[in-house]
Design an enzyme around this catalytic site. Structure first.
Site, PDB file in Angstrom:
ATOM      1  N   HIS A 166       0.854  -1.180   0.000  1.00 55.73           N
ATOM      2  CA  HIS A 166       0.000   0.000   0.000  1.00 55.73           C
ATOM      3  C   HIS A 166       0.898   1.241   0.000  1.00 55.73           C
ATOM      4  O   HIS A 166       0.804   2.076  -0.858  1.00 55.73           O
ATOM      5  CB  HIS A 166      -0.954  -0.016   1.205  1.00 55.73           C
ATOM      6  CG  HIS A 166      -1.925   1.139   1.208  1.00 55.73           C
ATOM      7  ND1 HIS A 166      -3.050   1.192   1.993  1.00 55.73           N
ATOM      8  CD2 HIS A 166      -1.937   2.308   0.522  1.00 55.73           C
ATOM      9  CE1 HIS A 166      -3.718   2.319   1.776  1.00 55.73           C
ATOM     10  NE2 HIS A 166      -3.052   3.011   0.902  1.00 55.73           N
ATOM     11  N   GLU A 225       0.627   8.291  -3.456  1.00 55.39           N
ATOM     12  CA  GLU A 225       1.497   7.816  -2.379  1.00 55.39           C
ATOM     13  C   GLU A 225       2.761   8.667  -2.275  1.00 55.39           C
ATOM     14  O   GLU A 225       3.245   8.964  -1.186  1.00 55.39           O
ATOM     15  CB  GLU A 225       1.855   6.337  -2.585  1.00 55.39           C
ATOM     16  CG  GLU A 225       0.705   5.385  -2.321  1.00 55.39           C
ATOM     17  CD  GLU A 225       0.251   5.413  -0.860  1.00 55.39           C
ATOM     18  OE1 GLU A 225       1.107   5.366   0.033  1.00 55.39           O
ATOM     19  OE2 GLU A 225      -0.963   5.476  -0.616  1.00 55.39           O
ATOM     20  N   HIS A 263       2.849  10.951   1.039  1.00 56.87           N
ATOM     21  CA  HIS A 263       3.774  10.373   2.020  1.00 56.87           C
ATOM     22  C   HIS A 263       5.237  10.500   1.608  1.00 56.87           C
ATOM     23  O   HIS A 263       6.095  10.839   2.420  1.00 56.87           O
ATOM     24  CB  HIS A 263       3.435   8.899   2.249  1.00 56.87           C
ATOM     25  CG  HIS A 263       2.014   8.658   2.645  1.00 56.87           C
ATOM     26  ND1 HIS A 263       1.530   8.987   3.892  1.00 56.87           N
ATOM     27  CD2 HIS A 263       0.958   8.144   1.954  1.00 56.87           C
ATOM     28  CE1 HIS A 263       0.230   8.676   3.965  1.00 56.87           C
ATOM     29  NE2 HIS A 263      -0.134   8.162   2.795  1.00 56.87           N
TER      30      HIS A 263
END
Ligand SMILES: *[C@@H]1O[C@H](CO)[C@@H](O)[C@H](O)[C@H]1NC(C)=O
Length: 332
Positions: free
Chosen positions: A75, A124, A128
């Site tokens: 993920h 992503e 992040h």
């Protein structure tokens, strides 16, 4: 006259020793505070979460566009504070940093289960990866690190080795799943479930990318109960098989003996995660020890001098005697 100069010299030397002791003490304190205060430069977060999805669980409550294989997929890798919060969308100017074309490994191991993968990767990175950049570098480096960590802490292998295999009948104790990962890599992960089915596995990594037990404030999504279903999914498609070792394959590094043991052992000692970080200050500790020794030596020497001084003051006869002797030598 000679007695006076001896006295002066003695006072001078005791003053010198006091100053020297003070200087050494200050040095030792500087080094000590330096050793405790100046750890590695902070990247702006405390740990990383390596989050993997279990597609059959994930797709049990989401509409997936591909068959869900029984093999964990990535993920993301998320910077996290030990207090449970996290930074996000950190680099306005790096948010849209170009990514190279994805490798076959990235396509297989980090797919979006519900939409086009490029958008998922973009998200992503922006949310992040930009925050992890002070530690992990640019987008290319970030993707490479995520793939490496996924392989290094392979969940299929860890669970398979412990006999925890996808099964469409029966549950596993959540503790058994966690214990299997701890046995393989040294720290237990957090588990997230939907309706008793495993959806995600969260592993906490320290800033040197070693597994660690998650701080209590770090919480995964919906927690699992005592029992967890690990439903069997589709076969891994042939094009992806090279990237997904079969469940229960040998642990990466296990054949190399020492390396495998070090991986497990490093994270295994719960209080041990300062191990490598301790490398930097260790020369300081040695320096402090040396200084303390020097200090003790100088202190002993100084005390000896002071005692000698006092003896001289209390026994004028001895002083006169020494004065006479010295005077005799200096002034025949
Ligand atoms: C990303 O960083 C690596 C070194 O860490 C460098 O070699 C590479 O050129 C960088 N790539 C881009 C697109 O800036």
């Amino acid at each position: 006259m000679p007695a006076n100069s001896v006295d002066k010299a003695a006072r001078h030397s005791s003053c010198f020793y006091r100053r020297m002791m003070l200087a050494l003490l200050v040095c030792a304190l500087c080094l000590l505070t330096g050793a405790s205060g100046e750890a590695l430069p902070s990247p702006g977060f405390d740990l990383l979460l390596l989050v993997r999805s279990y597609p059959p669980g994930f797709c049990s409550h989401q509409h997936c566009h591909t068959p869900a294989s029984s093999s964990f997929t990535i993920h993301g890798l998320w910077p996290e504070y030990k207090t449970g919060g996290w930074p996000q969308f950190c680099g306005a100017h790096t948010t849209h940093q170009a990514a190279g074309p994805p490798t076959p490994a990235q396509n297989c191991l980090w797919p979006s289960l519900i939409g086009p993968s490029p958008g998922f990767w973009e998200h992503e990175w922006a949310k992040h990866g930009t925050c992890a950049a002070p530690l992990l570098g640019n987008r290319t480096a970030f993707v490479a690190t995520v793939l490496e960590l996924h392989e290094k802490y392979n969940l299929d292998v860890a669970l398979g080795n412990a006999g925890v295999l996808p099964s469409s009948s029966g549950d596993y104790a959540a503790e058994d799943l966690q214990e299997a990962v701890r046995a393989a890599y040294g720290a237990a992960p957090l588990l997230s479930c939907t309706a008793g089915t495993l959806v995600e596995v969260w592993m906490c990594l320290d800033l040197e990318l070693r597994v660690m037990d998650c701080p209590p404030a770090v919480r995964p999504g919906p927690k699992c109960g005592a029992d967890v279903r690990l439903p069997r999914g589709a076969e891994v498609p042939p094009r992806c098989r090279p990237f997904s070792p079969p469940w229960g394959a040998a642990l990466p590094g296990a054949r190399k003996g020492g390396d495998g043991a070090r991986d497990g052992g490093g994270g295994g000692g719960d209080g041990d995660d300062g191990g490598e970080q301790g490398d930097r200050p260790s020369w300081r500790v040695a320096a402090v020890l040396l200084l303390v020794l020097a200090l003790a030596y100088v202190a002993m020497y100084g005390v000896q001098r002071l005692m000698a001084e006092r003896v001289e003051a209390e026994e004028p006869l001895l002083l006169v005697g020494r004065g006479w002797q010295q005077g005799g030598r200096a002034d025949p």
